[in-house]
Scaffold this active site. Structure first.
Site, PDB file in Angstrom:
ATOM      1  N   GLU A 219      47.706  35.453  39.729  1.00 26.18           N
ATOM      2  CA  GLU A 219      48.598  34.549  40.539  1.00 26.18           C
ATOM      3  C   GLU A 219      47.909  33.223  40.483  1.00 26.18           C
ATOM      4  OE1 GLU A 219      50.785  35.779  42.569  1.00 26.18           O
ATOM      5  OE2 GLU A 219      50.507  37.924  42.981  1.00 26.18           O
TER       6      GLU A 219
ATOM      7  N   LYS B 175      34.470  38.823  43.435  1.00 25.35           N
ATOM      8  CA  LYS B 175      33.957  37.673  43.285  1.00 25.35           C
ATOM      9  C   LYS B 175      34.828  36.652  43.945  1.00 25.35           C
ATOM     10  CE  LYS B 175      33.852  33.986  40.654  1.00 25.35           C
ATOM     11  NZ  LYS B 175      33.499  32.935  41.591  1.00 25.35           N
TER      12      LYS B 175
ATOM     13  N   GLU C  67      50.429  20.235  39.303  1.00 19.91           N
ATOM     14  CA  GLU C  67      49.614  20.551  40.607  1.00 19.91           C
ATOM     15  C   GLU C  67      48.811  19.714  41.281  1.00 19.91           C
ATOM     16  OE1 GLU C  67      47.859  24.529  40.905  1.00 19.91           O
ATOM     17  OE2 GLU C  67      48.994  24.896  42.578  1.00 19.91           O
TER      18      GLU C  67
ATOM     19  N   CYS D 171      49.020  27.566  46.643  1.00 16.79           N
ATOM     20  CA  CYS D 171      49.727  27.550  45.454  1.00 16.79           C
ATOM     21  C   CYS D 171      51.294  27.589  45.526  1.00 16.79           C
ATOM     22  CB  CYS D 171      49.377  28.720  44.645  1.00 16.79           C
ATOM     23  SG  CYS D 171      49.345  29.906  45.975  1.00 16.79           S
TER      24      CYS D 171
HETATM   25  P1  NAD Z   1      40.042  28.164  39.396  1.00 15.45           P
HETATM   26  O1  NAD Z   1      40.775  28.836  38.522  1.00 15.45           O
HETATM   27  O2  NAD Z   1      39.083  27.284  38.773  1.00 15.45           O
HETATM   28  O3  NAD Z   1      39.046  29.360  40.470  1.00 15.45           O
HETATM   29  C1  NAD Z   1      39.441  30.355  40.816  1.00 15.45           C
HETATM   30  C2  NAD Z   1      38.335  31.760  40.584  1.00 15.45           C
HETATM   31  O4  NAD Z   1      38.124  31.855  39.475  1.00 15.45           O
HETATM   32  C3  NAD Z   1      37.003  31.066  41.304  1.00 15.45           C
HETATM   33  O5  NAD Z   1      36.512  32.127  42.082  1.00 15.45           O
HETATM   34  C4  NAD Z   1      36.187  30.757  40.067  1.00 15.45           C
HETATM   35  O6  NAD Z   1      34.917  30.812  40.374  1.00 15.45           O
HETATM   36  C5  NAD Z   1      36.632  31.569  39.156  1.00 15.45           C
HETATM   37  N1  NAD Z   1      36.659  31.222  37.775  1.00 15.45           N
HETATM   38  C6  NAD Z   1      36.632  30.116  37.228  1.00 15.45           C
HETATM   39  N2  NAD Z   1      36.379  30.190  35.821  1.00 15.45           N
HETATM   40  C7  NAD Z   1      36.439  31.473  35.514  1.00 15.45           C
HETATM   41  C8  NAD Z   1      36.604  32.249  34.577  1.00 15.45           C
HETATM   42  N3  NAD Z   1      36.490  31.416  33.140  1.00 15.45           N
HETATM   43  N4  NAD Z   1      36.511  33.296  34.360  1.00 15.45           N
HETATM   44  C9  NAD Z   1      36.641  33.996  35.412  1.00 15.45           C
HETATM   45  N5  NAD Z   1      36.559  33.587  36.906  1.00 15.45           N
HETATM   46  C10 NAD Z   1      36.711  32.427  36.688  1.00 15.45           C
HETATM   47  O7  NAD Z   1      41.016  27.700  40.451  1.00 15.45           O
HETATM   48  P2  NAD Z   1      40.520  27.043  41.971  1.00 15.45           P
HETATM   49  O8  NAD Z   1      40.365  25.383  41.573  1.00 15.45           O
HETATM   50  O9  NAD Z   1      39.308  27.722  42.493  1.00 15.45           O
HETATM   51  O10 NAD Z   1      41.879  27.139  42.848  1.00 15.45           O
HETATM   52  C11 NAD Z   1      42.845  26.452  42.889  1.00 15.45           C
HETATM   53  C12 NAD Z   1      43.899  26.999  41.934  1.00 15.45           C
HETATM   54  O11 NAD Z   1      44.580  28.333  42.243  1.00 15.45           O
HETATM   55  C13 NAD Z   1      45.207  26.090  42.090  1.00 15.45           C
HETATM   56  O12 NAD Z   1      45.599  25.981  40.734  1.00 15.45           O
HETATM   57  C14 NAD Z   1      46.092  27.176  42.782  1.00 15.45           C
HETATM   58  O13 NAD Z   1      47.584  26.995  42.620  1.00 15.45           O
HETATM   59  C15 NAD Z   1      45.934  28.414  42.290  1.00 15.45           C
HETATM   60  N6  NAD Z   1      45.909  29.427  43.385  1.00 15.45           N
HETATM   61  C16 NAD Z   1      46.970  30.318  43.229  1.00 15.45           C
HETATM   62  C17 NAD Z   1      47.590  31.127  44.130  1.00 15.45           C
HETATM   63  C18 NAD Z   1      48.472  32.254  43.735  1.00 15.45           C
HETATM   64  O14 NAD Z   1      48.817  33.120  44.492  1.00 15.45           O
HETATM   65  N7  NAD Z   1      49.449  32.072  42.950  1.00 15.45           N
HETATM   66  C19 NAD Z   1      46.786  31.365  45.345  1.00 15.45           C
HETATM   67  C20 NAD Z   1      45.810  30.327  45.643  1.00 15.45           C
HETATM   68  C21 NAD Z   1      45.492  29.367  44.646  1.00 15.45           C
END
Ligand code: NAD
Length: 478
Positions: A258, A184, A389, A292
């Site tokens: 991650e 997804k 963050e 991230c």
């Molecule tokens: P998010 O956690 O809101 O969303 C990430 C993904 O999860 C999206 O596809 C979203 O639709 C999905 N999602 C949301 N709620 C969910 C749930 N309850 N169950 C399953 N899936 C769900 O994060 P974001 O705002 O899209 O991304 C930013 C964050 O991601 C930042 O905090 C960043 O640090 C982190 N990030 C980490 C890495 C890494 O490799 N460690 C890489 C990129 C981003």
């Protein structure tokens, strides 16, 4: 220093042919969702609607998992590694052939500068498929026993900051190890994942090996909580990561997470200032800081603080913010209105808590979501902008006197994804690297990625590694 006026050099978007609407990619075909729901994806630089995308409900997720299970049992897990490798090589080559189209599409949907999607994201995407294609027939040499088995069906959820690259990090190792996947993409950046679905068709990948379901958090939840999957791979926020960990704890699912970061980029007094400043800029303004592992906390040794700050301010004044498709653009658009609101809010908190805010003179486009490159000085460790963050182009600057103080401050965070060290002394680099609690420590560079190098976090940055030999473990029954 005067800023050169550059004539606009926009990359043409004619290479991308967008459909008006996209279905779900299940069992090798695009089709409608069961309950007919859809959402729009927009260009964050202009707010133009790019396409309508299907919102998958639980019944759709179930269909995708069933297709992936069938493909796993009847086709993919039974196929010799050298045959799986052929498909992965084919996908990698098609990505290279379609690189310009994918780069333009990524910049349109995400808002990142074309210079980055063209020179960083898409080449790394191809590199991940090439690298893992090489592993597919050599898994017995990976150090996990003579005949390591795949896990089964992987449910994978990715964020919006590196849409196609995060897809590659997830899908390439899963397929190389013999698993099938349901992925997804994030709701604000689904288009390159859907283009990847077309690439799977082009590569004649057997139906059901890769399934792409679009939607928001609820779709992600339906996927990770589906009883038919064996493995969950998630990249995103720490908050959602914790929810997923809780949901999977009572199950037999193998999980890798991650999550977020608040990396320290540590500059010692003997570091070459100009080089360090380039590294600081790359560390926090690359991809608008939507990274991230961004170097969002700059730790500068007190003796060189004013030199480094003066050079950094000069350099920031030369950054060009604007049209992501312009080849001269350094800083693109913020990915969404929601993310912009979060960056604004935390920046206001920074000021209210007493830190000093600075941005170079910078004209922001009227339409779309924009935030200027910003530095906060006078930041203390207790400030929220030093702890949370921000995930935007905002740098918090702190100082230190001794290496021990630098280590203590760098590690004073609930996260532990990455860190940077700038010094001419090799011994100091090794001394620091062995003490920094971070999955990756860059020395005299920042934000460098390679498919052969494992990436992942400590503490609230998550668990499991992606990339390299270590990353294979997440997709093998070991
Ligand atoms: P998010 O956690 O809101 O969303 C990430 C993904 O999860 C999206 O596809 C979203 O639709 C999905 N999602 C949301 N709620 C969910 C749930 N309850 N169950 C399953 N899936 C769900 O994060 P974001 O705002 O899209 O991304 C930013 C964050 O991601 C930042 O905090 C960043 O640090 C982190 N990030 C980490 C890495 C890494 O490799 N460690 C890489 C990129 C981003």
């Amino acid at each position: 220093m005067p800023k050169f006026e550059y004539a606009p050099a926009p990359e043409s978007r004619s290479i991308v042919s967008l459909r008006e609407s996209y279905g779900l990619f299940i069992n090798g075909e695009f089709g409608p969702g069961v309950d007919g729901r859809a959402f729009k994806t927009i260009s964050p630089a202009t707010e133009e609607v790019l396409a309508e995308v299907t919102e998958a409900g639980p019944a759709d997720v179930d269909r995708a998992v069933t297709a992936a299970r069938k493909a796993y049992e009847h086709t993919w897990s039974a196929m010799p590694g050298r045959e799986r490798a052929k498909y992965l090589f084919r996908i990698a080559r098609i990505i290279q052939e379609r690189a310009r189209e994918l780069a333009v599409l990524e910049s349109l949907d995400n808002g990142k500068p074309i210079r980055e999607s063209r020179d960083v994201d898409i080449p790394l995407v191809a590199a991940h498929f090439f690298y893992h294609a090489g592993w597919a027939d050599k898994l017995e040499y990976a150090g996990y026993g003579p005949a390591p088995r795949p896990l089964g069906v992987a449910g994978q959820v990715i964020p919006w900051n590196f849409p196609l690259l995060m897809l590659a990090w997830k899908i390439a190792p899963a397929l190389a190890c013999g698993n099938t996947v349901v992925l997804k993409p994030a709701e604000t950046t689904p288009l390159t994942a859907l283009a990847f679905a077309e690439i799977c068709q082009q590569a004649d990948l057997p139906p059901g090996v890769v399934n792409i379901v679009t939607g928001a958090g609820e779709t992600g939840r339906a996927l990770v909580e589906h009883p038919g999957i064996d493995k969950v791979a998630f990249t995103g926020s720490t908050e959602v990561g914790k929810q997923i960990a809780r949901a999977c704890a009572p199950t037999r699912k193998k999980v890798t997470l991650e999550l977020g970061g608040k990396a320290a980029n540590v500059v010692f007094e003997d570091a070459p200032v100009d080089q360090a400043v380039e590294g600081i800029v790359n560390g926090i303004f690359f991809n608008q800081g939507h990274v991230c592992c961004a170097g969002s906390r700059l730790l500068v040794q007190e003796s060189v603080y004013s030199d480094v700050l003066a050079s950094l301010r000069r350099r920031l004044a030369t950054l060009r913010l604007g049209d992501p498709l312009d080849k001269n653009t350094d800083v693109g658009a913020i990915n969404s209105a929601a993310q912009l609101a979060k960056i604004r809010e935390l920046s206001e908190v920074g000021e209210a808590e007493g830190a000093e805010r600075w941005s170079p003179p910078c004209e922001l486009p009227v339409k779309g979501f924009w935030f200027p490159p910003t530095i906060f000085t006078g930041v203390s460790q207790a400030h929220r902008i030093a702890r949370e963050e921000i995930f935007g182009p905002v740098l918090s600057v702190l100082t230190f006197r001794t290496p021990a103080e630098a280590v203590e401050k760098a590690n004073n965070t609930p996260y532990g994804l990455s860190a940077g060290v700038w010094t001419e002394k090799g011994s100091l680099i090794l001394w620091m690297a062995s003490r920094l609690r971070a999955g990756v420590v860059w020395a005299n560079t920042f934000n460098k990625f390679d498919p052969a190098s494992p990436f992942g976090g400590y503490k609230e940055s998550g668990y499991g590694r992606e990339g390299g030999r270590h990353g294979l473990e997440a997709y093998l029954d070991v």
